[in-house]
Design an enzyme around this catalytic site. Structure first.
Site, PDB file in Angstrom:
ATOM      1  N   ASP A 130       0.846  -1.206   0.000  1.00  0.00           N
ATOM      2  CA  ASP A 130       0.000   0.000   0.000  1.00  0.00           C
ATOM      3  C   ASP A 130       0.883   1.259   0.000  1.00  0.00           C
ATOM      4  O   ASP A 130       0.691   2.169  -0.823  1.00  0.00           O
ATOM      5  CB  ASP A 130      -0.881  -0.050   1.258  1.00  0.00           C
ATOM      6  CG  ASP A 130      -2.028   0.939   1.234  1.00  0.00           C
ATOM      7  OD1 ASP A 130      -2.247   1.593   0.201  1.00  0.00           O
ATOM      8  OD2 ASP A 130      -2.712   1.050   2.274  1.00  0.00           O
ATOM      9  N   TYR A 155      -0.909  -8.424   7.716  1.00  0.00           N
ATOM     10  CA  TYR A 155      -2.164  -9.068   8.130  1.00  0.00           C
ATOM     11  C   TYR A 155      -2.006 -10.549   8.471  1.00  0.00           C
ATOM     12  O   TYR A 155      -2.944 -11.176   8.963  1.00  0.00           O
ATOM     13  CB  TYR A 155      -3.258  -8.865   7.077  1.00  0.00           C
ATOM     14  CG  TYR A 155      -3.916  -7.494   7.130  1.00  0.00           C
ATOM     15  CD1 TYR A 155      -3.471  -6.509   8.018  1.00  0.00           C
ATOM     16  CD2 TYR A 155      -4.986  -7.168   6.312  1.00  0.00           C
ATOM     17  CE1 TYR A 155      -4.064  -5.254   8.070  1.00  0.00           C
ATOM     18  CE2 TYR A 155      -5.599  -5.918   6.364  1.00  0.00           C
ATOM     19  CZ  TYR A 155      -5.125  -4.964   7.237  1.00  0.00           C
ATOM     20  OH  TYR A 155      -5.725  -3.722   7.292  1.00  0.00           O
TER      21      TYR A 155
HETATM   22  P1  ADP Z   1      -1.382  -6.929   4.097  1.00  0.00           P
HETATM   23  O1  ADP Z   1      -1.616  -5.835   5.094  1.00  0.00           O
HETATM   24  O2  ADP Z   1      -2.597  -7.200   3.234  1.00  0.00           O
HETATM   25  O3  ADP Z   1      -0.810  -8.156   4.725  1.00  0.00           O
HETATM   26  P2  ADP Z   1       1.243  -6.100   3.067  1.00  0.00           P
HETATM   27  O4  ADP Z   1       1.513  -4.936   2.179  1.00  0.00           O
HETATM   28  O5  ADP Z   1       1.815  -6.066   4.451  1.00  0.00           O
HETATM   29  O6  ADP Z   1      -0.341  -6.308   3.046  1.00  0.00           O
HETATM   30  O7  ADP Z   1       1.784  -7.418   2.364  1.00  0.00           O
HETATM   31  C1  ADP Z   1       1.161  -8.041   1.286  1.00  0.00           C
HETATM   32  C2  ADP Z   1       2.198  -8.636   0.354  1.00  0.00           C
HETATM   33  O8  ADP Z   1       2.732  -7.624  -0.495  1.00  0.00           O
HETATM   34  C3  ADP Z   1       3.401  -9.260   1.055  1.00  0.00           C
HETATM   35  O9  ADP Z   1       3.657 -10.544   0.480  1.00  0.00           O
HETATM   36  C4  ADP Z   1       4.548  -8.306   0.717  1.00  0.00           C
HETATM   37  O10 ADP Z   1       5.780  -8.988   0.610  1.00  0.00           O
HETATM   38  C5  ADP Z   1       4.118  -7.802  -0.636  1.00  0.00           C
HETATM   39  N1  ADP Z   1       4.694  -6.531  -1.090  1.00  0.00           N
HETATM   40  C6  ADP Z   1       5.183  -5.498  -0.368  1.00  0.00           C
HETATM   41  N2  ADP Z   1       5.605  -4.507  -1.167  1.00  0.00           N
HETATM   42  C7  ADP Z   1       5.376  -4.924  -2.457  1.00  0.00           C
HETATM   43  C8  ADP Z   1       5.602  -4.369  -3.755  1.00  0.00           C
HETATM   44  N3  ADP Z   1       6.141  -3.163  -3.915  1.00  0.00           N
HETATM   45  N4  ADP Z   1       5.250  -5.109  -4.842  1.00  0.00           N
HETATM   46  C9  ADP Z   1       4.702  -6.327  -4.702  1.00  0.00           C
HETATM   47  N5  ADP Z   1       4.444  -6.910  -3.515  1.00  0.00           N
HETATM   48  C10 ADP Z   1       4.795  -6.217  -2.401  1.00  0.00           C
END
Ligand code: ADP
Length: 167
Positions: A32, A119
């Protein structure tokens, strides 16, 4: 066709990328934060007008400074041990994004591993849900990208895909 790739989702030139947002839609960490950083402040302005988003649902914005044309913001479940409806909510995230992408005219779409970061959703279980929910949509898109952020996640998705193909 579903393609598992290792990439930063903010770099992908696709019609739609999916954001694993929180219910405020006002930005957070992880994917995000990266999406907001790359899209520029106009994304936050657009998100402010959306009035948040419930778990399992999706809201659309343009991609602004991203190479992607649009962002589908969905809110995954927070893992609470598996007995709180998490799998159903995660399925609805993928399903609703895939439906919304089609109704917005997207031919290419890329998903991060929703809920598997902060999460805390177990990654293998989440990968099986992601892939099995995408499979019926394979012919509706030119390409559905599963965007992994690490080699470990690539491995998990590839194994999950192989196990689904054996079924
Ligand atoms: P949530 O709160 O839904 O768990 P997160 O952002 O913490 O969301 O993590 C969701 C996934 O996105 C994780 O597997 C993380 O490694 C991945 N992630 C983080 N940054 C990026 C990015 N720039 N591009 C693709 N995936 C990412």
């Amino acid at each position: 066709m579903i393609e598992i790739i290792k990439a930063d989702i903010t770099h992908l030139q696709v019609d739609a990328i999916v954001n694993a947002a929180n219910s405020s839609l006002l930005g957070g960490g992880g994917v995000d934060g990266a999406i907001h950083m790359a899209a520029g402040p106009a994304l936050l302005d657009a998100c402010r007008k959306l009035g948040g988003c419930h778990e399992g649902e999706v809201k659309v914005t343009p991609g602004f400074d991203l190479p992607a044309k649009m962002v589908l913001h969905t809110v995954g479940p927070q893992w609470q041990g598996g007995e709180a409806g998490e799998s159903g909510i995660l399925t609805r995230c993928y399903e609703n994004c895939l439906q919304m992408g089609l109704s917005e005219g997207a031919r290419t779409i890329a998903f991060p591993a929703i809920s598997t970061g902060v999460y805390g959703y177990p990654k293998r279980q989440a990968a099986v849900i992601a892939l099995s929910t995408m499979q019926p949509y394979e012919d509706s898109y030119d390409k559905i990208f599963v965007c992994c952020f690490s080699d470990a996640d690539m491995w998990i998705y590839q194994k999950a895909m192989a196990s689904l193909e054996l079924e």
